[in-house]
Design a protein around this motif. Sequence first.
Motif, PDB file in Angstrom:
ATOM      1  N   GLU A 249       5.257  -0.399  -3.067  1.00  0.00           N
ATOM      2  CA  GLU A 249       4.480  -0.670  -1.858  1.00  0.00           C
ATOM      3  C   GLU A 249       3.255  -1.478  -2.250  1.00  0.00           C
ATOM      4  N   VAL A 250       3.008  -2.525  -1.515  1.00  0.00           N
ATOM      5  CA  VAL A 250       1.877  -3.388  -1.809  1.00  0.00           C
ATOM      6  C   VAL A 250       1.160  -3.718  -0.512  1.00  0.00           C
ATOM      7  N   SER A 251      -0.176  -3.818  -0.606  1.00  0.00           N
ATOM      8  CA  SER A 251      -1.003  -4.073   0.568  1.00  0.00           C
ATOM      9  C   SER A 251      -1.940  -5.244   0.283  1.00  0.00           C
ATOM     10  N   ILE A 252      -2.037  -6.159   1.233  1.00  0.00           N
ATOM     11  CA  ILE A 252      -2.862  -7.356   1.093  1.00  0.00           C
ATOM     12  C   ILE A 252      -3.991  -7.294   2.103  1.00  0.00           C
ATOM     13  N   GLU A 253      -5.225  -7.359   1.627  1.00  0.00           N
ATOM     14  CA  GLU A 253      -6.372  -7.532   2.520  1.00  0.00           C
ATOM     15  C   GLU A 253      -6.613  -9.026   2.669  1.00  0.00           C
TER      16      GLU A 253
END
Length: 463
Positions: A249-253
């Motif tokens: 799981e990866v999250s980009i701001e």
Amino acid sequence: MPPIEEVDLLVLGSGEAGKYLAWTLASQGQRCVVIERRFIGGSCPNIACLPSKNVIHSAKVASLFRRGAEFGLPASTQPVDMAAVRDRKRRMVDGLIEMHEQKFVASGAELVMGSGKFVAPRTIEVELHAGGTRTILGKRVVISTGSRARLDETPGLRESQPLTHIEALELDHVPTQLIILGGGYIGLEFAQAFRRIGSEVTIIERNATVIHREDDDVTTAVTELLQDEGIEVLANTSVERVSGTSGAEVSIEASSNGATSTVTGTHLLVAGGRTPNTDGIGLELAGVELEPHGHVRVDERLQTTAEGVYAVGDCAGSPHFTHVAFDDFRVLRDNLAGGNRVTTGRQVPFCLFTDPELARVGLTEREAREQGIAYRLAKLPMVAVLRTRTLSETRGFIKALIEPEGQGDRILGITAFGSDAGELLPPVQVAMSAGLPYTALRDAIFTHPTMGEGLGGLFSAVH
């Protein structure tokens, strides 16, 4: 310390230009040694051009299966077996490596597997993969180390262990949600391929459009293609921070026009440009200077700042295409034989291998305007090329820039966005190289129905 071996040609890196130069000179009786750290034959046959096009074609076949009803066949909704796609690619790569090994044997050039670095002018020490070291001095030395995917210093990016094109081509599963950083050629090819294979895909591009250096009608047409494929494009968007781990799981701001947002996915692919492989190979000990962005400093004859040392391909700042690296080989081959070829002013074709393809050579409208070059424009929709109707592939257009009336009839450039667009470039390139008028193509008899027939229609539209 082992004795220093002396050879006629010493090449660091077995990429396109270096390997062809070694094969050529070795077949003429010179002693040539090529040092390769990992990929026999360089990036193109192993991890870049050919493997990516292999996977892209698998994705196209998957797309055609889903369109089966259009062609009188049952449409397929079966998921893609990504392990089988990868294995098909691997079989091709294995065959290409075998072909390269045979060429080394046949030519007489020696392939040395190990990590090489300069220890003195024209002298490279090799840590052999099989153990031990060799120190080799070349009468002439060629640096052919290529480039790699660039990772910027965005907080959390490296820690997220993102995919590059290398890892993406080795996936044995379909990413559920793939985020791609970069809307250039590499990013777009992978975006469409993985979307067709079954991934949800989001492209994050810092510029106002994808492939932002192209003409406006081109970027508009490509953006519409991506939207029709179901690919989300977040243009004019900057990545502020990355968290999580790619593959889980990866999250980009992200930020765009002062507003912030969060983009989440299972996989992250970095496709934001290339950096030359020139660090850590002792160039300072060889008297070889670098440009500010890390490319080897060369002149128009590919000569570095060190006598008898040359650089070719990506690491020398040549356009990052295998076909340009091959021309670097020809420039160096001829000059070493007493010729006087240069890299300036040469014709460089481009091709984006989406489906349909985008191909161009020569001036674009944007470049012509920026350089103050007047031109006549001819433009033809691909639907007017009757071959596209037989294929149900009518999307796109062809356009050409011609010298102004009264100033000549030479072709200044051509851009094609459509099915097999890359195959339209060669005849136009020949005409441009020979200085032929556009009428030579307008009046030619092309086979009906072929894509090339469209050139007649295009150049008939010149006013």
